[in-house]
Design a protein around this motif. Structure first.
Motif, PDB file in Angstrom:
ATOM      1  N   GLU A 324      -2.933  -7.364   9.053  1.00 17.57           N
ATOM      2  CA  GLU A 324      -3.565  -6.201   8.246  1.00 17.57           C
ATOM      3  C   GLU A 324      -2.417  -4.901   7.986  1.00 17.57           C
ATOM      4  O   GLU A 324      -2.873  -4.181   7.402  1.00 17.57           O
ATOM      5  CB  GLU A 324      -4.574  -5.635   9.372  1.00 17.57           C
ATOM      6  N   GLU A 330      -1.392   1.238  -2.492  1.00 16.48           N
ATOM      7  CA  GLU A 330      -2.743   0.654  -3.012  1.00 16.48           C
ATOM      8  C   GLU A 330      -3.448   0.256  -1.384  1.00 16.48           C
ATOM      9  O   GLU A 330      -4.512  -0.140  -1.545  1.00 16.48           O
ATOM     10  CB  GLU A 330      -2.660  -0.462  -3.600  1.00 16.48           C
ATOM     11  N   TYR A 331      -2.619   0.481  -0.413  1.00 15.60           N
ATOM     12  CA  TYR A 331      -3.130  -0.049   0.831  1.00 15.60           C
ATOM     13  C   TYR A 331      -3.590   1.197   1.831  1.00 15.60           C
ATOM     14  O   TYR A 331      -2.810   2.075   1.673  1.00 15.60           O
ATOM     15  CB  TYR A 331      -2.142  -1.055   1.421  1.00 15.60           C
ATOM     16  N   ASP A 332      -4.418   1.125   2.575  1.00 16.50           N
ATOM     17  CA  ASP A 332      -4.627   2.009   3.514  1.00 16.50           C
ATOM     18  C   ASP A 332      -4.156   1.411   4.840  1.00 16.50           C
ATOM     19  O   ASP A 332      -4.981   0.768   5.642  1.00 16.50           O
ATOM     20  CB  ASP A 332      -6.395   2.360   3.795  1.00 16.50           C
ATOM     21  N   THR A 333      -2.911   1.528   5.142  1.00 13.49           N
ATOM     22  CA  THR A 333      -2.251   1.059   6.441  1.00 13.49           C
ATOM     23  C   THR A 333      -2.754   1.677   7.583  1.00 13.49           C
ATOM     24  O   THR A 333      -2.572   3.118   7.761  1.00 13.49           O
ATOM     25  CB  THR A 333      -0.821   1.053   6.156  1.00 13.49           C
TER      26      THR A 333
END
Length: 354
Positions: A324, A330-333
């Protein structure tokens, strides 16, 4: 979590019996007492858990029995009192009591209502040493969320054990794993990259065997634990501690009946057809059914380690986990991708055996 574990313990202890019981004579308005405890020859506290079932046995409420007087005696008349450390959980003091192979023990319980219970005498058998614990690369099928069956690759751990003597022996195994890992990502100017440690245990795990049908006491390639390759357990270093309990024949027969019901039941959450009586009884009323078992077992242990460099290559790729953790606008890390110490159940303190 505590209530869940109590429920799991009761599920293990309630099961089918070879000789069926007339529950109409055993059940009343009262719940049934459940006793779950084991003493060994290890220098550690021993825990006895006391709880009640629902009166009908159709639900497992796991109501703890608090305020009881609990103690253990041996054949020489020595007595060790247990202290209630949590609701329904009673522990010995290591400096005052330690089990010894060859000695005979009995559990005693006096409830706040004045009911008196005792176990049959249990003689602690001598445990054989574990010869070796080892692994092989293997795969096992698993079902995905969409119903597809895939192969999951990992390390299947085995053990070899036994005295080699021409007499039967009875075993039960459990395990604890500890693994070291780090978060896969770092932020700009991040100076602290913690090393994390996490433990795993054998939950809903009943692994027993006997050698009474063999010519000698020798067990080979007994499956212990499967460690998947694509998780974080093998990212840096992994340790497996195997515990081997020597059982009496009576204790083995009890757990064998429990295992048979687990295998035959349609669901582990389904109420059992009938409960298994253990070795605990009401001193003043032999008609009362008491569930569970007081076990006296000598214990041997063996710990093994494996580093990431020793993990054999597999079709699932390299160890690591954290699928994950993807960087980019663009990603919600998640934060734990940068700091593993914020994960639940994780410690940054290096274990003493590491």
């Amino acid at each position: 979590m505590k209530q869940a574990l109590i429920c799991i313990s009761i599920l293990l202890l309630l099961s089918t019996c070879i000789e069926r019981i007339d529950l109409s004579e055993s059940l009343s308005e009262d719940s049934l007492l459940v006793v779950d405890g084991v003493i060994t020859d290890a220098n550690e506290p021993y825990t006895i858990k006391l709880s009640y079932t629902s009166p009908s046995l159709q639900t497992y409420e796991g109501k703890a029995l608090s305020g009881a007087q609990v103690y253990i005696t041996d054949e020489e008349g020595n007595r060790a009192d247990l202290i209630e450390v949590d609701e329904g959980e009673y522990e010995t003091l290591p400096e005052q009591f330690r089990g010894e192979a060859g000695k005979t023990y009995r559990l005693h319980i006096l409830t706040p209502e004045g009911r008196e219970y005792a176990s049959l005498t249990e003689t602690m058998p001598l445990a054989s040493p574990i010869d070796s614990v080892y692994f092989e690369l293997d795969s096992r099928p698993y079902e995905t969320s969409i119903g597809t069956i895939l192969d999951e690759w990992g390390l299947q751990y085995y053990l070899d054990t036994g005295s080699g003597m021409a007499k039967p022996a009875y075993y039960r195994w459990s395990w604890q794993e500890t693994y070291e890992f780090t978060a896969p990502l770092t932020r700009p100017m991040q100076l602290n990259v913690p090393v994390c440690y996490q433990n795993g245990y054998a939950i809903r795990y009943l692994n027993i065997a006997s050698t009474r049908e063999l010519s000698k006491d020798q067990i080979r390639r007994r499956k212990i634990n499967f460690v998947e390759i694509n998780g974080r357990k093998l990212q840096r270093r992994y340790s497996l501690l195997v515990k081997q309990y020597a059982l009496t024949e009576r204790a083995y027969n009890f757990w064998e009946n429990v295992q048979e019901q687990q295998e035959n039941a349609g669901s582990v959450f389904a109420p059992p057809p009938s409960p298994i009586p253990g070795n605990v009884y009401n001193v003043n009323d032999d008609r009362e059914l008491v569930l569970g078992f007081f076990q006296a077992s000598s214990l041997t242990e063996k710990r093994v380690f494996i580093r990431r460099s020793e993990v054999p290559p597999s079709p699932d790729g390299s160890p690591g986990g954290f699928s994950e953790c993807i960087e980019g606008e663009e990603y919600d890390t998640p934060d734990h991708c940068y700091d593993c110490s914020i994960l639940t159940g994780v410690s940054t303190e290096t274990p003493s055996f590491w």
